[in-house]
Design a protein around this motif. Structure first.
Motif, PDB file in Angstrom:
ATOM      1  N   PHE A  88       0.869  -1.179   0.000  1.00  0.00           N
ATOM      2  CA  PHE A  88       0.000   0.000   0.000  1.00  0.00           C
ATOM      3  C   PHE A  88       0.904   1.227   0.000  1.00  0.00           C
ATOM      4  O   PHE A  88       1.637   1.457   0.971  1.00  0.00           O
ATOM      5  CB  PHE A  88      -0.911   0.009   1.231  1.00  0.00           C
ATOM      6  CG  PHE A  88      -1.807  -1.189   1.349  1.00  0.00           C
ATOM      7  CD1 PHE A  88      -3.086  -1.178   0.831  1.00  0.00           C
ATOM      8  CD2 PHE A  88      -1.351  -2.348   1.979  1.00  0.00           C
ATOM      9  CE1 PHE A  88      -3.907  -2.285   0.943  1.00  0.00           C
ATOM     10  CE2 PHE A  88      -2.166  -3.460   2.096  1.00  0.00           C
ATOM     11  CZ  PHE A  88      -3.447  -3.437   1.576  1.00  0.00           C
ATOM     12  N   ARG A  89       0.854   1.992  -1.065  1.00  0.00           N
ATOM     13  CA  ARG A  89       1.738   3.161  -1.174  1.00  0.00           C
ATOM     14  C   ARG A  89       1.041   4.434  -0.692  1.00  0.00           C
ATOM     15  O   ARG A  89      -0.177   4.591  -0.843  1.00  0.00           O
ATOM     16  CB  ARG A  89       2.175   3.364  -2.627  1.00  0.00           C
ATOM     17  CG  ARG A  89       3.096   2.295  -3.174  1.00  0.00           C
ATOM     18  CD  ARG A  89       3.628   2.719  -4.542  1.00  0.00           C
ATOM     19  NE  ARG A  89       4.460   1.677  -5.140  1.00  0.00           N
ATOM     20  CZ  ARG A  89       4.008   0.717  -5.934  1.00  0.00           C
ATOM     21  NH1 ARG A  89       2.710   0.649  -6.194  1.00  0.00           N
ATOM     22  NH2 ARG A  89       4.829  -0.182  -6.450  1.00  0.00           N
ATOM     23  N   GLN A  90       1.859   5.331  -0.176  1.00  0.00           N
ATOM     24  CA  GLN A  90       1.430   6.693   0.155  1.00  0.00           C
ATOM     25  C   GLN A  90       0.192   6.727   1.056  1.00  0.00           C
ATOM     26  O   GLN A  90      -0.726   7.531   0.874  1.00  0.00           O
ATOM     27  CB  GLN A  90       1.155   7.486  -1.121  1.00  0.00           C
ATOM     28  CG  GLN A  90       2.416   7.823  -1.924  1.00  0.00           C
ATOM     29  CD  GLN A  90       3.281   8.845  -1.195  1.00  0.00           C
ATOM     30  OE1 GLN A  90       2.846   9.942  -0.865  1.00  0.00           O
ATOM     31  NE2 GLN A  90       4.534   8.468  -0.926  1.00  0.00           N
ATOM     32  N   LEU A  91       0.198   5.854   2.059  1.00  0.00           N
ATOM     33  CA  LEU A  91      -0.868   5.919   3.051  1.00  0.00           C
ATOM     34  C   LEU A  91      -0.594   7.065   4.022  1.00  0.00           C
ATOM     35  O   LEU A  91       0.563   7.353   4.343  1.00  0.00           O
ATOM     36  CB  LEU A  91      -0.947   4.609   3.837  1.00  0.00           C
ATOM     37  CG  LEU A  91      -1.437   3.364   3.109  1.00  0.00           C
ATOM     38  CD1 LEU A  91      -1.338   2.164   4.043  1.00  0.00           C
ATOM     39  CD2 LEU A  91      -2.854   3.535   2.596  1.00  0.00           C
ATOM     40  N   PRO A  92      -1.633   7.709   4.524  1.00  0.00           N
ATOM     41  CA  PRO A  92      -1.402   8.714   5.573  1.00  0.00           C
ATOM     42  C   PRO A  92      -0.905   8.036   6.843  1.00  0.00           C
ATOM     43  O   PRO A  92      -1.332   6.926   7.181  1.00  0.00           O
ATOM     44  CB  PRO A  92      -2.780   9.341   5.769  1.00  0.00           C
ATOM     45  CG  PRO A  92      -3.748   8.322   5.264  1.00  0.00           C
ATOM     46  CD  PRO A  92      -3.052   7.586   4.171  1.00  0.00           C
ATOM     47  N   LEU A  93       0.007   8.686   7.550  1.00  0.00           N
ATOM     48  CA  LEU A  93       0.527   8.183   8.817  1.00  0.00           C
ATOM     49  C   LEU A  93       0.237   9.222   9.887  1.00  0.00           C
ATOM     50  O   LEU A  93       0.758  10.339   9.844  1.00  0.00           O
ATOM     51  CB  LEU A  93       2.029   7.916   8.723  1.00  0.00           C
ATOM     52  CG  LEU A  93       2.706   7.405   9.996  1.00  0.00           C
ATOM     53  CD1 LEU A  93       2.119   6.066  10.431  1.00  0.00           C
ATOM     54  CD2 LEU A  93       4.220   7.289   9.795  1.00  0.00           C
ATOM     55  N   GLN A  94      -0.604   8.858  10.850  1.00  0.00           N
ATOM     56  CA  GLN A  94      -1.022   9.772  11.898  1.00  0.00           C
ATOM     57  C   GLN A  94      -0.505   9.292  13.258  1.00  0.00           C
ATOM     58  O   GLN A  94      -0.013   8.165  13.392  1.00  0.00           O
ATOM     59  CB  GLN A  94      -2.547   9.871  11.939  1.00  0.00           C
ATOM     60  CG  GLN A  94      -3.204  10.211  10.612  1.00  0.00           C
ATOM     61  CD  GLN A  94      -3.052  11.675  10.239  1.00  0.00           C
ATOM     62  OE1 GLN A  94      -2.121  12.348  10.662  1.00  0.00           O
ATOM     63  NE2 GLN A  94      -3.956  12.168   9.413  1.00  0.00           N
ATOM     64  N   ASP A  95      -0.677  10.137  14.284  1.00  0.00           N
ATOM     65  CA  ASP A  95      -0.296   9.764  15.644  1.00  0.00           C
ATOM     66  C   ASP A  95      -1.462   9.083  16.363  1.00  0.00           C
ATOM     67  O   ASP A  95      -1.572   9.137  17.587  1.00  0.00           O
ATOM     68  CB  ASP A  95       0.204  10.983  16.429  1.00  0.00           C
ATOM     69  CG  ASP A  95      -0.782  12.151  16.393  1.00  0.00           C
ATOM     70  OD1 ASP A  95      -1.839  12.036  15.735  1.00  0.00           O
ATOM     71  OD2 ASP A  95      -0.482  13.188  17.020  1.00  0.00           O
ATOM     72  N   TYR A  96      -2.317   8.446  15.620  1.00  0.00           N
ATOM     73  CA  TYR A  96      -3.396   7.609  16.135  1.00  0.00           C
ATOM     74  C   TYR A  96      -3.677   6.551  15.076  1.00  0.00           C
ATOM     75  O   TYR A  96      -3.287   6.700  13.907  1.00  0.00           O
ATOM     76  CB  TYR A  96      -4.649   8.430  16.449  1.00  0.00           C
ATOM     77  CG  TYR A  96      -5.297   9.072  15.243  1.00  0.00           C
ATOM     78  CD1 TYR A  96      -6.297   8.426  14.524  1.00  0.00           C
ATOM     79  CD2 TYR A  96      -4.910  10.341  14.821  1.00  0.00           C
ATOM     80  CE1 TYR A  96      -6.898   9.014  13.427  1.00  0.00           C
ATOM     81  CE2 TYR A  96      -5.499  10.937  13.725  1.00  0.00           C
ATOM     82  CZ  TYR A  96      -6.488  10.274  13.031  1.00  0.00           C
ATOM     83  OH  TYR A  96      -7.074  10.856  11.932  1.00  0.00           O
TER      84      TYR A  96
END
Length: 497
Positions: A478-486
């Motif tokens: 899975f490319r370019q997924l958002p990465l959050q602090d949750y």
């Protein structure tokens, strides 16, 4: 019985000053950029959930710090199953030798009516027999111990058809909850040894929960097991208050090894954990920032982190803010997922727990899968796949990922373990999944339990070895997924839309 029926009839009625409109929250509704929103998470009621790994704290009713008739209607749509109640010897036996169960009946029946599975925390003293109430144990006199066992007998006999799990005492490793003598794991085990057989005699199928420690103090816990607690309990519970939920992982692994050494049949519960939504909270404060968004993010991380460790129940403390806590002060415990003033209303965490509980329920377990996250600002293709396969490409630092089997199929959760902030970091990551049980996802979507949005995933690929001298090792990228602090979740589209 008449008072119970009257209570149950009035529960669905919401006070005029209370709005059940979820839009009153101050949740972060900023959608993830560059992804198409496909829909919203459908909220599942607790009555529709057969099993859940999540619970909510309904404590302090033994001190009448909130009114269940005002709060329980909000729980009609809170998508968890477990609820923790303290039994309140002092409130039940206000007149020596006389038991008044009305308030506890209302608490238990109100939860059961709404589809919850309440369990009891059996704890605290009674001034008729002990020096004080909260934290005072009954071991210092034969009269107090006999009165305690009489109360536990009556309690279990009354509720054995409604309550299956009985947790003995609360945080005995803290001086404030083990009075008046010094804390001592052997003495706590003595209390369990006196109490557990009484419960089992009245309710042969009862499940005994013990330990109930504040955090994970290894020497104290080892002392409990050296004193024989493994022969007395079915579940060990602990309370991991911290700003970083993942910081407990190594200790939980160590606890599991210790338990396995003494009695591998004992399960582990995370029985109480919370974080305040604003500054100057009483009780555990944690570290700044304190906002409703941060509270919700830490809650999501805590609950899913516990699932990743195969903890069978994970509980959030608590349902509503506590004013005048501790009693006799003007302090407020802001760990509730409902605001108490100026009127009862939901915080961001209330909606987040609705979302997560609606997605992750059933007999939840971790799946056999390998998950690697890479920097989303760098390439992700066959070269990176090969380097990961050969062990020369390290996974991204400060991330957590897990694959869970749930009633809604596979839930793959991932998140940054950096300190949770009020604003979203909006990072990017590439995720490689090696699914050792199934074939990965057929039509994956991205689900945000904080905002409740379901997003389209557009850049996904399956990569396999092309070398004729070795067998195929297939990964889903899975490319370019958002990465959050949750946590964000990857799920099958058919399970959520």
């Amino acid at each position: 019985m008449n008072s119970r029926r009257t209570f149950l009839k009035t529960l669905p009625l919401v006070p005029a000053a209370v709005s059940l409109n979820p839009d009153k929250t101050t949740r972060n509704d900023s959608p993830i950029q560059e992804l198409k929103i496909l829909g919203k998470i459908k909220i599942v009621k607790p009555k529709e959930i057969r099993q859940s790994p999540f619970g909510i704290g309904c404590e302090t009713l033994d001190r009448a710090l909130w009114d269940p008739k005002e709060v329980y209607p909000w729980m009609d749509n809170l998508s968890v199953k477990w609820a923790r109640l303290q039994t309140g010897w002092a409130r039940v036996e206000q007149e020596k030798g006389q038991y008044d169960w009305k308030w506890l009946d209302e608490s238990v029946d109100g939860l059961i009516q709404r589809g919850f599975r309440p369990f009891f925390n059996v704890s605290y003293g009674n001034r008729h027999y002990t020096e004080g109430e909260r934290g005072y144990h009954p071991l210092l006199s034969s009269e107090a111990l006999a009165a305690w066992k009489k109360f536990v007998t009556a309690l279990t006999d009354r509720y054995k058809d409604r309550i299956s799990h009985y947790e003995i005492w609360n945080e005995p490793n803290l001086a404030g909850y083990w009075k008046p003598d010094r804390i001592d794991p052997a003495n706590y085990v003595k209390l369990v040894r006196e109490t557990a057989p009484v419960i089992r005699q009245q309710a042969p199928g009862a499940v005994i929960v013990g330990g109930v420690t504040s955090r994970l103090p290894y020497n104290y816990i080892r002392g409990m097991f050296d004193s024989g607690i493994a022969d007395l309990i079915d579940i060990f519970s602990f309370h991991p208050y911290t700003t970083f939920p993942e910081s407990y992982n190594e200790r939980i692994v160590a606890l599991r090894r210790l338990i396995r050494k003494h009695n591998p049949k004992i399960e582990i519960w995370q029985g109480e954990n919370g974080f305040p939504s604003q500054p100057n909270s009483s009780g555990f404060k944690g570290e700044a920032p304190w906002t409703e968004n941060v509270q919700a993010k830490i809650m999501l991380r805590r609950l899913l982190n516990d699932c990743a460790l195969d903890i069978t129940m994970s509980l959030w403390f608590l349902i509503i803010d506590l004013h005048n806590y501790p009693e006799g002060t003007d302090q407020v415990n802001y760990k509730g997922i409902l605001r108490a003033r100026p009127e009862i209303s939901p915080k961001v965490a209330f909606n987040a727990l609705q979302h997560l509980g609606s997605l992750v329920h059933g007999q939840v377990r971790t799946k056999n899968a390998l998950i690697h996250l890479l920097d989303g600002n760098k390439p992700a293709d066959k070269d990176e796949y090969n380097r990961l396969s050969n062990g020369v490409e390290p996974t991204l630092a400060q991330v957590m990922a897990t694959s869970l089997e749930t009633q809604n199929g596979t839930v793959l959760a991932y998140w940054s373990t950096a300190k949770a902030l009020d604003e979203n970091p909006n990072g990017k990551t590439h995720l490689f999944l090696w699914d050792w049980e199934d074939d990965g996802f057929q039509e994956p979507v991205l689900v945000d339990p904080l905002q409740g949005n379901i997003y389209e995933i557009t850049d996904t690929q399956r990569i396999a070895d092309q070398d004729r001298y070795r067998s195929v090792q297939d990964a889903q990228l899975f490319r370019q997924l958002p990465l959050q602090d949750y946590p964000l979740l990857i799920m099958e589209k058919s399970k959520v839309l």
